[in-house]
Design a protein around this motif. Structure first.
Motif, short mmCIF file in Angstrom:
data_model
loop_
_atom_site.label_atom_id
_atom_site.label_comp_id
_atom_site.label_asym_id
_atom_site.label_seq_id
_atom_site.Cartn_x
_atom_site.Cartn_y
_atom_site.Cartn_z
N LEU A 181 13.86 20.37 -0.85
CA LEU A 181 12.54 19.77 -1.06
C LEU A 181 11.95 20.17 -2.40
O LEU A 181 11.22 19.39 -3.03
CB LEU A 181 11.59 20.18 0.07
CG LEU A 181 11.91 19.70 1.48
CD1 LEU A 181 10.88 20.23 2.47
CD2 LEU A 181 11.95 18.18 1.54
N ALA A 182 12.24 21.39 -2.87
CA ALA A 182 11.64 21.88 -4.11
C ALA A 182 12.08 21.08 -5.33
O ALA A 182 11.39 21.09 -6.36
CB ALA A 182 12.00 23.36 -4.31
N THR A 183 13.18 20.36 -5.24
CA THR A 183 13.67 19.57 -6.38
C THR A 183 13.03 18.20 -6.45
O THR A 183 13.30 17.45 -7.39
CB THR A 183 15.19 19.41 -6.28
OG1 THR A 183 15.52 18.70 -5.08
CG2 THR A 183 15.86 20.78 -6.25
N LYS A 184 12.19 17.86 -5.47
CA LYS A 184 11.63 16.51 -5.40
C LYS A 184 10.16 16.51 -5.79
O LYS A 184 9.51 17.55 -5.86
CB LYS A 184 11.81 15.95 -3.98
CG LYS A 184 13.28 15.84 -3.55
CD LYS A 184 13.40 15.27 -2.16
CE LYS A 184 14.86 15.18 -1.74
NZ LYS A 184 15.02 14.61 -0.38
N ALA A 185 9.66 15.30 -6.06
CA ALA A 185 8.27 15.14 -6.45
C ALA A 185 7.41 14.89 -5.21
O ALA A 185 7.91 14.69 -4.10
CB ALA A 185 8.14 13.96 -7.42
N GLN A 186 6.10 14.91 -5.44
CA GLN A 186 5.17 14.62 -4.35
C GLN A 186 5.38 13.19 -3.86
O GLN A 186 5.63 12.29 -4.65
CB GLN A 186 3.72 14.76 -4.85
CG GLN A 186 3.31 16.17 -5.16
CD GLN A 186 3.08 17.01 -3.92
OE1 GLN A 186 3.09 16.49 -2.80
NE2 GLN A 186 2.89 18.30 -4.10
N PRO A 187 5.27 12.94 -2.54
CA PRO A 187 5.03 13.89 -1.47
C PRO A 187 6.32 14.39 -0.83
O PRO A 187 6.28 14.99 0.23
CB PRO A 187 4.24 13.05 -0.47
CG PRO A 187 4.87 11.70 -0.60
CD PRO A 187 5.23 11.54 -2.05
N GLN A 188 7.46 14.11 -1.47
CA GLN A 188 8.73 14.44 -0.84
C GLN A 188 9.12 15.92 -0.99
O GLN A 188 10.20 16.31 -0.56
CB GLN A 188 9.84 13.55 -1.40
CG GLN A 188 9.65 12.09 -0.98
CD GLN A 188 10.78 11.21 -1.43
OE1 GLN A 188 11.64 11.63 -2.22
NE2 GLN A 188 10.78 9.97 -0.96
N ASN A 189 8.25 16.73 -1.57
CA ASN A 189 8.48 18.17 -1.55
C ASN A 189 7.72 18.81 -0.39
O ASN A 189 7.56 20.02 -0.34
CB ASN A 189 8.06 18.80 -2.88
CG ASN A 189 6.56 18.70 -3.10
OD1 ASN A 189 5.90 17.85 -2.52
ND2 ASN A 189 6.03 19.57 -3.94
N ALA B 249 0.83 -1.22 0.00
CA ALA B 249 0.00 0.00 0.00
C ALA B 249 0.85 1.25 0.00
O ALA B 249 0.43 2.29 -0.45
CB ALA B 249 -0.93 -0.01 1.22
N VAL B 250 2.08 1.18 0.55
CA VAL B 250 2.96 2.33 0.59
C VAL B 250 4.28 1.94 -0.05
O VAL B 250 5.23 1.57 0.63
CB VAL B 250 3.19 2.81 2.04
CG1 VAL B 250 3.96 4.12 2.03
CG2 VAL B 250 1.89 2.97 2.78
N PRO B 251 4.40 1.98 -1.37
CA PRO B 251 5.64 1.59 -2.01
C PRO B 251 6.69 2.67 -1.87
O PRO B 251 6.37 3.83 -1.60
CB PRO B 251 5.23 1.43 -3.48
CG PRO B 251 4.09 2.38 -3.62
CD PRO B 251 3.38 2.41 -2.32
N PRO B 252 7.94 2.35 -2.04
CA PRO B 252 8.99 3.37 -1.99
C PRO B 252 8.81 4.38 -3.10
O PRO B 252 8.37 4.07 -4.19
CB PRO B 252 10.28 2.56 -2.17
CG PRO B 252 9.90 1.14 -1.84
CD PRO B 252 8.47 0.99 -2.23
N THR B 253 9.12 5.63 -2.78
CA THR B 253 9.03 6.71 -3.76
C THR B 253 10.27 6.70 -4.63
O THR B 253 11.38 6.50 -4.14
CB THR B 253 8.91 8.05 -3.03
OG1 THR B 253 7.78 7.98 -2.15
CG2 THR B 253 8.71 9.18 -4.00
N PRO B 254 10.13 6.90 -5.95
CA PRO B 254 11.29 6.89 -6.82
C PRO B 254 12.32 7.92 -6.38
O PRO B 254 12.00 9.05 -6.05
CB PRO B 254 10.70 7.24 -8.19
CG PRO B 254 9.25 6.90 -8.08
CD PRO B 254 8.87 7.10 -6.69
N GLY B 255 13.55 7.54 -6.35
CA GLY B 255 14.64 8.42 -5.99
C GLY B 255 14.84 8.56 -4.50
O GLY B 255 15.66 9.32 -4.04
N ALA B 256 14.03 7.85 -3.66
CA ALA B 256 14.16 7.95 -2.21
C ALA B 256 14.53 6.59 -1.65
O ALA B 256 14.00 5.57 -2.07
CB ALA B 256 12.84 8.40 -1.61
N ALA B 257 15.42 6.61 -0.71
CA ALA B 257 15.83 5.40 -0.04
C ALA B 257 15.21 5.38 1.34
O ALA B 257 15.72 6.02 2.27
CB ALA B 257 17.35 5.32 0.02
N ILE B 258 14.07 4.72 1.50
CA ILE B 258 13.41 4.61 2.80
C ILE B 258 13.90 3.33 3.45
O ILE B 258 13.75 2.24 2.89
CB ILE B 258 11.88 4.57 2.63
CG1 ILE B 258 11.40 5.83 1.93
CG2 ILE B 258 11.19 4.41 3.98
CD1 ILE B 258 9.93 5.85 1.66
#
Length: 594
Positions: A320-328, A217-226
């Motif tokens: 944060l401004a360089t990232k996509a939702q929701p990581q901005n 239900a909550v997959p990793p966001t592209p470009g983010a290492a959770i």
């Protein structure tokens, strides 16, 4: 015989007293039914009767901030403390300011006093953390094992929403735009950020085809290492209940600023995986709600940072401004709960920013107060801690009930001895008043949080005398009319206007005293004032809509109308004058002066 004047009608209690009495009985039945429907059969007891713990906290200025103790800061601090103790599952807790520099916290029995002491005595922790990912606030079921197709980021083939958690968020994500703050200084740049997480029902996930394996239900966001451990904590987090949110908030508040955390939205609608603290709450110099009439954004929250905080905020928002939702987005975390999660589209320089996004005046002021509290130069120390055991509270309640019973018994003895049959009217009216008072106080517990404390019991005892006094005023007016030679039915109607004026004036003075006492006092004395005011209003209702109609009906009964010796209305016993009569046709006697 003179015709009755047009445009005037007899009062309802005189023409149809039975209908008025029926209305009162229906109201009583409705209140009693409301008690059973809400399972509130007894009044909620205050701490002095039910037992519990009371804290008195004194505000203290921090070095270099001599004027921080003011009404606004004290109310904000009291609001934060109320959220804390209510987060422990104590919905009956009372938090209120007393004077200019004290806060009183009353927590009933059944609460861990040590944990409550830690909650109310600790300064609030506010921080700005970057959002790693977010999802609905309910617990996420574990994904079923199965073959997965796709790249290294774990996105399943054909699942378009899997790699874009922003599409799973409720509401419409607004784009951040630069704007000049309405109250910003000309020398500073105000940048606007948007509060994207407005309250709205969570969108249902798109069902996958039966042949495909279930996806997380909550997959990793592209470009983010959770970190997997953090993802597992987020999946297991449940924000649907107040107790679970309190537990998660306490754990998050006790974590290190450098550690990532999982946290709940303060209303439980969302849950977040958040990175380390980028900006501390102490870096906020001021925050307030402002109505933006120039750009049409409505209510916004304006934040001003310290010089060091402005640099940190510019660095964080630039990343944060360089990232996509929701990581901005960055989560504003207060005491381990996310109170807002605005998004940014560009770096915010200049040391101030505005948060917009469908605020009402109340929600904007609430957020502004929370942001301000993180930088309040206030600390609190516990001046006094009082523990009341349930046994002691029970003894006080028992003593209060005995005192009330003795007072009521003395009133009954006096009424029976002096008014005889009329005492039945007074006792019936007292019974109706008692039923109305008890049911209303019981229903006010779950409705507005009214708690019956010892001063409130004293107010109810005093009300017995006030209510009995109204009956005595009316009875004496009736007896005065009988002494003047009138029969009972005319006496009941002629005595009412005089008695009514006296009763209203007397009850108005009592109610005015109760209102003033309620406004100017603090603490438990408010319970006395509230009960006194409530019973005074009920006294007027009972006398007008029960006692008067009942007397009108009894005046038609032979026992009272003929002045039976035990009716309390015996003309001979009252020393009534014989009615004045004049012979028909006789001329008045005239005397001549000598």
């Amino acid at each position: 015989m003179a015709a009755p004047k047009k445009g005037r009608r007899a009062p309802a209690s005189q023409g149809h007293p039975g209908r008025t009495l029926l209305l009162v009985l229906i109201a009583m039945a409705g209140l009693i039914g409301g008690m059973f429907s809400t399972d509130a059969l007894t009044p909620r007891l205050g701490i002095d009767l039910a037992g519990g713990t009371s804290f008195t906290l004194a505000a203290q200025n921090q070095p270099g901030k001599p004027n921080a103790i003011n009404e606004t800061n004290m109310k904000t601090a009291a609001g934060i403390m109320e959220r804390r103790v209510n987060g422990l599952g104590v919905s009956e807790a009372e938090v209120q300011t007393q004077g200019t520099d004290h806060i009183i916290v009353n927590i009933p029995k059944g609460t861990d006093a040590k944990q409550a002491r830690e909650q109310v005595g600790t300064t609030a922790k506010l921080g700005f953390r970057p959002v790693l990912t977010t999802t609905a606030g309910t617990k996420t079921p574990e994904p079923k094992p199965g073959p997965s197709k796709g790249g290294a980021n774990g996105k399943a083939k054909g699942d378009k929403a899997a790699g874009d958690p922003a599409k799973d968020q409720p509401g419409t994500q607004q784009k951040a735009s630069s704007s000049q703050s309405p109250d910003a200084k000309p020398t500073t740049q105000g940048r606007a950020v948007t509060d994207a997480l407005k309250k709205a029902p969570s969108a249902k996930p798109t069902p996958s085809a039966p042949a495909k394996p279930a996806t997380p239900a909550v997959p990793p966001t592209p470009g983010a290492a959770i970190p997997p451990a953090l993802q597992k904590q987020l999946n297991a987090l449940d924000c649907s209940t107040k107790q679970s949110r309190a537990t998660a908030g306490e754990k998050a508040a006790n974590s290190k600023p450098s550690d990532p955390i999982v946290a709940c939205k303060d209303d439980g609608a969302q849950k977040y995986a958040l990175g380390p603290v980028g900006v501390e709450g102490t870096d906020v110099s001021d925050a307030k709600a402002v109505f933006d009439s120039q750009q049409g954004q409505g209510w916004i929250v304006q934040m001003d940072f310290t010089s060091e905080g402005g640099k940190k905020f510019a660095d964080v928002t630039g990343k944060l401004a360089t990232k996509a939702q929701p990581q901005n987005q960055f989560g504003i975390v207060l005491d381990g709960a996310v109170v807002s999660a605005p998004s940014v589209s560009n770096a915010i320089n200049g040391g101030n920013a505005t948060i917009s996004g469908g605020f009402t005046q109340q929600t904007a002021e609430d957020l502004g107060n929370m942001l301000s509290y993180g930088s309040l130069p206030l600390s609190f120390k516990i001046d006094d801690e009082t523990t009341v055991t349930a046994a002691l509270g029970g003894e006080q309640l028992h003593a209060g009930l005995i005192a009330g019973a003795i007072g009521l018994a003395l009133v009954i003895v006096y009424l029976v001895a002096y008014y005889r049959g009329l005492a039945l009217v007074a006792l019936a009216s007292l019974f109706v008043s008692a039923i109305l008072t008890y049911t209303i106080m019981t229903l006010l517990g779950p409705t507005i949080g009214f708690a019956l404390n010892l001063p409130a019991v004293c107010g109810a005892i005093v009300a017995i005398g006030i209510t009995a006094d109204s009956f005595i005023v009316y009875f004496e007016r009736i007896r005065d009319e009988i002494r003047d030679g009138r029969t009972l039915r005319p006496a009941v109607e002629r005595g009412w206007p005089r008695a009514r004026r006296t009763i209203l004036v007397s009850d108005f003075v009592s109610f005015l005293a109760a209102a003033v006492l309620f406004i100017v006092t603090v603490g438990k004395v408010k319970g006395f004032a509230f009960t006194l005011g409530l019973t005074t209003v009920l006294d007027v209702i009972v006398v007008f809509y029960f006692t008067k109609p009942l007397m009108t009906m009894l005046a038609r009964r032979k026992f009272f109308a003929d002045g039976h010796p035990w009716s309390g209305l015996d003309p001979k016993r009252l020393g009534a004058k014989p009615p004045l009569r004049r012979r028909r046709g006789a001329a008045p006697t005239q005397t001549k002066e000598a």
